[in-house]
Each structure stands twice: as C-alpha cells, then as structure tokens.
Design a protein around this motif. Structure first.
Motif, mmCIF file in Angstrom:
data_model
loop_
_atom_site.group_PDB
_atom_site.id
_atom_site.type_symbol
_atom_site.label_atom_id
_atom_site.label_comp_id
_atom_site.label_asym_id
_atom_site.label_seq_id
_atom_site.Cartn_x
_atom_site.Cartn_y
_atom_site.Cartn_z
ATOM 1 N N MET A 87 -16.713 -13.837 4.016
ATOM 2 C CA MET A 87 -17.944 -13.115 4.354
ATOM 3 C C MET A 87 -18.425 -13.493 5.758
ATOM 4 N N LEU A 88 -18.329 -14.761 6.095
ATOM 5 C CA LEU A 88 -18.701 -15.216 7.437
ATOM 6 C C LEU A 88 -17.811 -14.556 8.485
ATOM 7 N N ASP A 91 -18.920 -10.984 8.820
ATOM 8 C CA ASP A 91 -20.183 -10.941 9.551
ATOM 9 C C ASP A 91 -19.962 -11.119 11.050
ATOM 10 N N THR A 92 -19.039 -12.016 11.422
ATOM 11 C CA THR A 92 -18.724 -12.246 12.830
ATOM 12 C C THR A 92 -18.123 -10.996 13.459
ATOM 13 N N ALA A 95 -20.850 -8.363 13.857
ATOM 14 C CA ALA A 95 -21.749 -8.670 14.980
ATOM 15 C C ALA A 95 -21.088 -8.315 16.304
#
Length: 114
Positions: A87-88, A91-92, A95
């Motif tokens: 998930m991180l 998200d990166t 972004a």
C-alpha cells in the motif's frame, strides 16, 4: 544505479498473491479469525484442502501468512505487514503521478493565459 529501498520496490509477490480471489478470501478469513488450518479453511471454501494448501504456499511466499506447527497440524496466521508495504508503494506511485498531473495542469493553465 541506486538501490531501491524496501518501500520503493514493487511488491510483485504480494500483488500476484492478491490477484486470485480465493487467496484474497483465504487471507480475509485468516485476518478475521486469527488463524486456521488448511483443513478448516477448506471446510468454509468451495475448494479442496489440497487446493487451499497450494494457495497458502503462494501467500507464504509473499509473506502474507505465517505457518506454525502445532503437533500434526500446521496453523496459518495472516501477516499484513507485506500488504502495508504494498500500500505504501502504491501511495508513492500515486503521489508521483499526482505531482506530474499537477505540473501538466499548471503548464496548460499558463499557456492558456488569463
């Protein structure tokens, strides 16, 4: 070439493991119930114990489950840390795309003028 950190690496094994609906269901059951054997999982799924075992092996390779031997049985528990890293990573990536799209929007607005 620089080496990618753990959070920057694409979580290929996690994404492959989660691509299958049965594996997602197995992981959901394990996360909800706190653990189960392949036999008890097969009782609640429309597949055989052998098929459950194969799905658990894929989830294990992705780090999404942890097997624990208890006598003759092997109990599996969900480990959601690899999912959090995936998930991180997503998200990166999101972004980065958001920044790029905002830059394009700003350029288009500047070119259009007031």
């Amino acid at each position: 070439m620089t080496r990618a950190t753990e959070s920057e690496r694409a979580p290929d094994d996690v994404l492959v493991a989660l691509a299958d609906p049965i594996r997602r269901q197995v992981l959901t059951v394990l996360a909800r119930e706190g653990g189960a054997t392949s036999t008890s999982l097969a009782a609640s799924l429309p597949i055989t114990r052998q098929a459950v075992a194969k799905h658990l092996a894929v989830l294990d390779r992705a780090g999404l489950v942890r097997p624990h031997r208890a006598g003759r049985e092997v109990r599996y528990e969900a480990d959601l840390q690899p999912l959090r890293r995936a998930m991180l990573w997503m998200d990166t990536i999101a972004a980065q795309w958001e920044r790029r799209l905002n830059a394009i929007k700003d350029l288009a607005e500047e070119a259009a003028g007031p």
